[in-house]
Design an enzyme around this catalytic site. Structure first.
Site, PDB file in Angstrom:
ATOM      1  N   LYS A 122      12.579 -39.657  11.336  1.00 51.33           N
ATOM      2  CA  LYS A 122      13.848 -39.667  12.067  1.00 51.33           C
ATOM      3  C   LYS A 122      14.796 -40.764  11.595  1.00 51.33           C
ATOM      4  CE  LYS A 122      12.124 -37.505  16.286  1.00 51.33           C
ATOM      5  NZ  LYS A 122      11.976 -37.606  17.755  1.00 51.33           N
ATOM      6  N   LYS A 206      11.696 -24.848  11.141  1.00 49.47           N
ATOM      7  CA  LYS A 206      11.496 -24.648  12.564  1.00 49.47           C
ATOM      8  C   LYS A 206      12.834 -24.392  13.258  1.00 49.47           C
ATOM      9  CE  LYS A 206       8.940 -26.746  16.429  1.00 49.47           C
ATOM     10  NZ  LYS A 206       8.178 -27.931  16.867  1.00 49.47           N
ATOM     11  N   LYS A 209      17.749 -26.945  17.726  1.00 49.53           N
ATOM     12  CA  LYS A 209      19.064 -27.016  18.351  1.00 49.53           C
ATOM     13  C   LYS A 209      20.049 -27.815  17.506  1.00 49.53           C
ATOM     14  CE  LYS A 209      17.016 -30.535  21.375  1.00 49.53           C
ATOM     15  NZ  LYS A 209      16.550 -30.784  22.743  1.00 49.53           N
TER      16      LYS A 209
END
Length: 344
Positions: A122, A206, A209
């Site tokens: 991240k 995957k 959103k």
């Protein structure tokens, strides 16, 4: 003299999970988490929260965060969670999470966090620009779980490492403060079929959103026409559906669509192939679209109805927060005594 068996936690079974209010929920969240939460509430004491403390490890628009919290709560209820059965609450409304997290930060070891792969993924190449919270949030996750002495946690592949950290923290706390068996060592609940739904535009990625293409996902707030259109535009290959699972796994987009059909219908991929093998996507996609609309359109309708009356959602969240605090407070009070804080 033989070694004595370690003392294990002997309290009641309880499950806990949560979703961050950082964007619209989609089909992957529904199949991978929400429908499973709804089932679990009938089997075990269930605590489901909106993870707003975790959400702010990266920037969130303060003007939008409260509404996003309501949207997650609406999705929980629309997917079948009953506020009278499951405890549904905003994480930030239960102060015990943050208080226990600080104590656990003093129990966890730096080397344990250094091994967490999600921070590396991240933060990317500029980890020095990331918030400290993004680095330490696995410790907050441990507090989320253990403040309720949850014994089971639904996890995907990307969270298994964090659950291991939770177990390590629980074990070290129990040892360091002379409280064998005080905290449980929570077990993972493997989420099973539908847990990993891939993008409708790329079968190797995957469903997310954060994908810039809205056609990569089916949002839970999409209406029937939008759901059908996205299924029909989903990326495929020119070959008919195969007869065997082995052949299917070599075709990422086909495998994803068959998996979605199977999860929505409550069937196995093999059963779906038994019906559609040899048929092209001109036949399969309309059938999948019809099934997806049947299952998902009522969820979107229910969500929109709930979001149209925020006072009802706020009352549900407030009641859930009070119930969660009632469950968490005795744990934190006992932890403070064990640690030796004045007045505890």
């Amino acid at each position: 003299m033989t070694d004595q068996a370690p003392v294990v936690y002997a309290g009641p079974a309880r499950v806990l999970s949560g979703v961050q209010p950082s964007g619209a929920l989609h089909l992957g969240n529904y199949l991978g988490a929400l429908v499973k939460f709804a089932r679990l509430q009938h089997e075990i004491d269930t605590f489901i929260f909106v993870a707003d403390l975790h959400a702010i490890t990266v920037w969130q628009d303060p003007a939008a965060l409260a509404q996003q919290t309501r949207e997650i709560a609406a999705a929980y209820i629309a997917a079948g969670l009953d506020p009278d059965k499951a405890t549904i609450f905003p994480q930030s409304a239960v102060r015990e999470h943050a208080e226990l997290a600080w104590i656990f930060q003093c129990v966890a070891r730096l080397g344990w966090l250094d091994r967490m792969t999600q921070f590396k993924e991240k933060s990317g190449k500029h980890k020095e620009r990331s918030s400290v919270g993004l680095y330490t949030y696995p410790v907050l996750q441990a507090a989320d779980i253990l403040v309720y002495k949850a014994t089971h946690v639904p996890v995907g592949e990307d969270q298994k490492q964090h659950l291991e950290l939770t177990r390590d923290i629980a074990q070290k706390f129990n040892h360091d403060f002379g409280a064998p068996g005080y905290f449980p060592l929570p077990d993972p609940l493997i989420q099973g079929p539908g847990a990993r739904v891939m993008s409708l535009r790329d079968g190797a990625a995957k469903m997310s959103k954060s994908d810039p293409s809205d056609y990569s996902r089916i949002n839970l707030t999409d209406d029937a026409d939008t759901i059908a259109a996205k299924i029909k535009k989903a990326r495929t290959d020119p070959e008919p559906l195969p007869e065997t699972l082995e052949e299917l796994t070599a075709r990422a987009e086909a495998d994803n669509l068959v998996g979605i059909f199977a999860a929505l219908a409550g069937r196995t991929k093999a059963e779906v192939l038994a019906e559609y093998a040899g048929k092209g996507f001109g036949t399969f996609k309309p059938a999948l679209a019809e099934l997806a609309v049947e299952k998902l359109a009522p969820v979107g309708d229910r969500m929109r109805g709930l979001l149209g009356d925020p006072a009802v959602l706020d009352a549900i969240l407030a009641k859930g927060a009070a119930r969660a605090s009632e469950a968490a407070a005795p744990t934190l009070a006992e932890v403070k005594k064990l640690v030796g804080f004045w007045g505890a």
